[in-house]
Motif scaffolding. Structure first.
Motif, PDB file in Angstrom:
ATOM      1  N   LEU A  30       0.643  -1.171   0.123  1.00  0.00           N
ATOM      2  CA  LEU A  30       0.046   0.093   0.045  1.00  0.00           C
ATOM      3  C   LEU A  30       0.218   1.137   0.390  1.00  0.00           C
ATOM      4  O   LEU A  30       0.455   2.499  -1.030  1.00  0.00           O
ATOM      5  CB  LEU A  30      -1.527   0.260   1.298  1.00  0.00           C
ATOM      6  CG  LEU A  30      -2.280   0.971   1.401  1.00  0.00           C
ATOM      7  CD1 LEU A  30      -3.103   1.174   0.174  1.00  0.00           C
ATOM      8  CD2 LEU A  30      -2.957   0.589   2.369  1.00  0.00           C
ATOM      9  N   LEU A  31       2.340   1.629   0.681  1.00  0.00           N
ATOM     10  CA  LEU A  31       2.753   2.429   1.217  1.00  0.00           C
ATOM     11  C   LEU A  31       3.409   2.621  -0.545  1.00  0.00           C
ATOM     12  O   LEU A  31       3.800   3.800  -0.650  1.00  0.00           O
ATOM     13  CB  LEU A  31       3.622   2.352   2.508  1.00  0.00           C
ATOM     14  CG  LEU A  31       3.669   2.496   3.173  1.00  0.00           C
ATOM     15  CD1 LEU A  31       4.620   1.744   4.255  1.00  0.00           C
ATOM     16  CD2 LEU A  31       3.454   3.973   3.790  1.00  0.00           C
ATOM     17  N   THR A  32       3.875   1.208  -1.303  1.00  0.00           N
ATOM     18  CA  THR A  32       4.898   1.288  -2.327  1.00  0.00           C
ATOM     19  C   THR A  32       3.744   2.043  -3.204  1.00  0.00           C
ATOM     20  O   THR A  32       3.879   3.450  -4.413  1.00  0.00           O
ATOM     21  CB  THR A  32       5.006   0.357  -2.922  1.00  0.00           C
ATOM     22  OG1 THR A  32       6.148  -0.495  -1.902  1.00  0.00           O
ATOM     23  CG2 THR A  32       5.637   0.390  -4.206  1.00  0.00           C
ATOM     24  N   ILE A  49       0.477   8.893  -5.685  1.00  0.00           N
ATOM     25  CA  ILE A  49      -0.440  10.136  -5.119  1.00  0.00           C
ATOM     26  C   ILE A  49       1.106  11.344  -6.187  1.00  0.00           C
ATOM     27  O   ILE A  49       1.783  10.835  -5.864  1.00  0.00           O
ATOM     28  CB  ILE A  49      -0.701  10.610  -4.106  1.00  0.00           C
ATOM     29  CG1 ILE A  49       0.922  10.852  -3.085  1.00  0.00           C
ATOM     30  CG2 ILE A  49      -1.487   9.947  -3.288  1.00  0.00           C
ATOM     31  CD1 ILE A  49       0.522  11.231  -1.490  1.00  0.00           C
ATOM     32  N   PRO A  50       0.664  13.071  -6.042  1.00  0.00           N
ATOM     33  CA  PRO A  50       1.728  13.457  -7.204  1.00  0.00           C
ATOM     34  C   PRO A  50       2.575  13.381  -5.936  1.00  0.00           C
ATOM     35  O   PRO A  50       2.442  13.880  -4.220  1.00  0.00           O
ATOM     36  CB  PRO A  50       0.794  14.650  -6.668  1.00  0.00           C
ATOM     37  CG  PRO A  50      -0.957  14.884  -6.675  1.00  0.00           C
ATOM     38  CD  PRO A  50      -0.817  13.203  -6.226  1.00  0.00           C
ATOM     39  N   SER A  51       3.425  14.252  -6.491  1.00  0.00           N
ATOM     40  CA  SER A  51       5.045  14.085  -5.521  1.00  0.00           C
ATOM     41  C   SER A  51       5.131  15.701  -5.101  1.00  0.00           C
ATOM     42  O   SER A  51       5.671  15.437  -3.919  1.00  0.00           O
ATOM     43  CB  SER A  51       6.020  14.161  -6.786  1.00  0.00           C
ATOM     44  OG  SER A  51       6.493  12.622  -7.450  1.00  0.00           O
ATOM     45  N   LEU A  59       2.387  10.669   3.009  1.00  0.00           N
ATOM     46  CA  LEU A  59       1.602   9.556   2.492  1.00  0.00           C
ATOM     47  C   LEU A  59       1.500   8.863   3.773  1.00  0.00           C
ATOM     48  O   LEU A  59       0.399   7.857   3.316  1.00  0.00           O
ATOM     49  CB  LEU A  59       3.629   8.580   2.044  1.00  0.00           C
ATOM     50  CG  LEU A  59       3.597   7.235   1.461  1.00  0.00           C
ATOM     51  CD1 LEU A  59       2.608   7.577  -0.105  1.00  0.00           C
ATOM     52  CD2 LEU A  59       4.860   7.174   0.750  1.00  0.00           C
ATOM     53  N   GLU A  60       2.245   8.297   4.865  1.00  0.00           N
ATOM     54  CA  GLU A  60       1.667   7.958   6.144  1.00  0.00           C
ATOM     55  C   GLU A  60       0.136   7.973   6.385  1.00  0.00           C
ATOM     56  O   GLU A  60       0.003   7.240   6.855  1.00  0.00           O
ATOM     57  CB  GLU A  60       2.389   8.612   7.350  1.00  0.00           C
ATOM     58  CG  GLU A  60       2.290   7.364   8.237  1.00  0.00           C
ATOM     59  CD  GLU A  60       2.204   5.707   8.521  1.00  0.00           C
ATOM     60  OE1 GLU A  60       1.975   4.723   8.459  1.00  0.00           O
ATOM     61  OE2 GLU A  60       3.529   5.259   7.473  1.00  0.00           O
ATOM     62  N   THR A  91      -2.501   5.364   6.510  1.00  0.00           N
ATOM     63  CA  THR A  91      -3.178   5.043   7.146  1.00  0.00           C
ATOM     64  C   THR A  91      -5.118   5.637   6.993  1.00  0.00           C
ATOM     65  O   THR A  91      -5.534   4.532   7.510  1.00  0.00           O
ATOM     66  CB  THR A  91      -3.368   5.928   8.872  1.00  0.00           C
ATOM     67  OG1 THR A  91      -1.611   5.581   8.884  1.00  0.00           O
ATOM     68  CG2 THR A  91      -4.225   6.277  10.043  1.00  0.00           C
ATOM     69  N   HIS A  92      -5.464   6.596   6.528  1.00  0.00           N
ATOM     70  CA  HIS A  92      -6.775   6.785   6.031  1.00  0.00           C
ATOM     71  C   HIS A  92      -7.120   5.874   5.215  1.00  0.00           C
ATOM     72  O   HIS A  92      -8.838   5.368   5.266  1.00  0.00           O
ATOM     73  CB  HIS A  92      -7.214   7.805   5.467  1.00  0.00           C
ATOM     74  CG  HIS A  92      -8.242   8.148   5.693  1.00  0.00           C
ATOM     75  ND1 HIS A  92      -9.115   9.000   6.381  1.00  0.00           N
ATOM     76  CD2 HIS A  92      -9.358   9.038   4.454  1.00  0.00           C
ATOM     77  CE1 HIS A  92     -10.025   8.924   6.543  1.00  0.00           C
ATOM     78  NE2 HIS A  92     -10.673   9.111   5.328  1.00  0.00           N
TER      79      HIS A  92
END
Length: 183
Positions: free
Chosen positions: A36-38, A44-46, A54-55, A59-60
């Protein structure tokens, strides 16, 4: 999301203190969280991002999965696993997305989204929708877009207070699940 400080004059808090309890994030293994993190990092945009964006998004997303029926949440997690191994089953590499740099992950995801096979394209739909809708609900994205949902938040808080006091919502409250009114 961080609520507005309680002493901010004129700014309604996104999470008022009215005993509403947000569900805990769905508990997943370290592999699912890493996938999911990857994917979130690639989707998402940089910019704009804050160090914890990101975290917060991940989480959401896990909170959103908690609200889904169990079978739906498991299918989303299975889709993340299949998507993670897309370089292998697309014959484009032997390593999963979690082992690749973010630019390579973005290229693989663009290829999956452009596949001529509908099931392959649909595989990326749920993760993209969950991740992007969560990202664009972050304060950092609101600031970047010049979007201040204060009126919307104020209206939703007032509606919630009316519900808590026992008042039934009307059609003007924009509650989509109201039963049809018979004339």
């Amino acid at each position: 999301m961080q609520p507005a400080p309680p002493d901010t004059p004129g700014i309604p808090r996104r999470h008022p203190d009215d005993d509403w309890q947000l569900a805990d994030p769905l508990e997943v293994g370290s592999g699912s969280r890493r996938r999911l993190l990857t994917l979130a990092d690639a989707i998402i945009p940089s910019e704009p991002r804050e160090p914890d964006t990101l975290e917060q998004v991940v989480t959401h997303v896990l909170v959103s999965l908690r609200y889904m029926p169990r079978a739906s949440a498991r299918l989303v997690l299975l889709g993340l696993h299949l998507l993670n191994w897309s370089p292998l089953w697309r014959l484009r590499g032997l390593r999963p997305l979690t082992a690749l740099p973010v630019d390579a992950v973005r290229r693989h995801l663009r290829a999956v989204m452009a596949s001529r096979f509908l099931p392959v394209r649909l595989l990326s739909l749920a993760p993209r929708a969950l991740i992007l809708s969560t990202y664009f609900d972050q304060d950092v994205a609101h600031r970047s877009l010049g979007y201040a949902p204060e009126v919307f938040i104020r209206d939703r808080i007032e509606l919630r207070r009316r519900w808590l006091s026992g008042e039934e919502p009307d059609a003007g409250s924009e509650i989509r699940h109201l039963p049809q009114v018979r004339e």
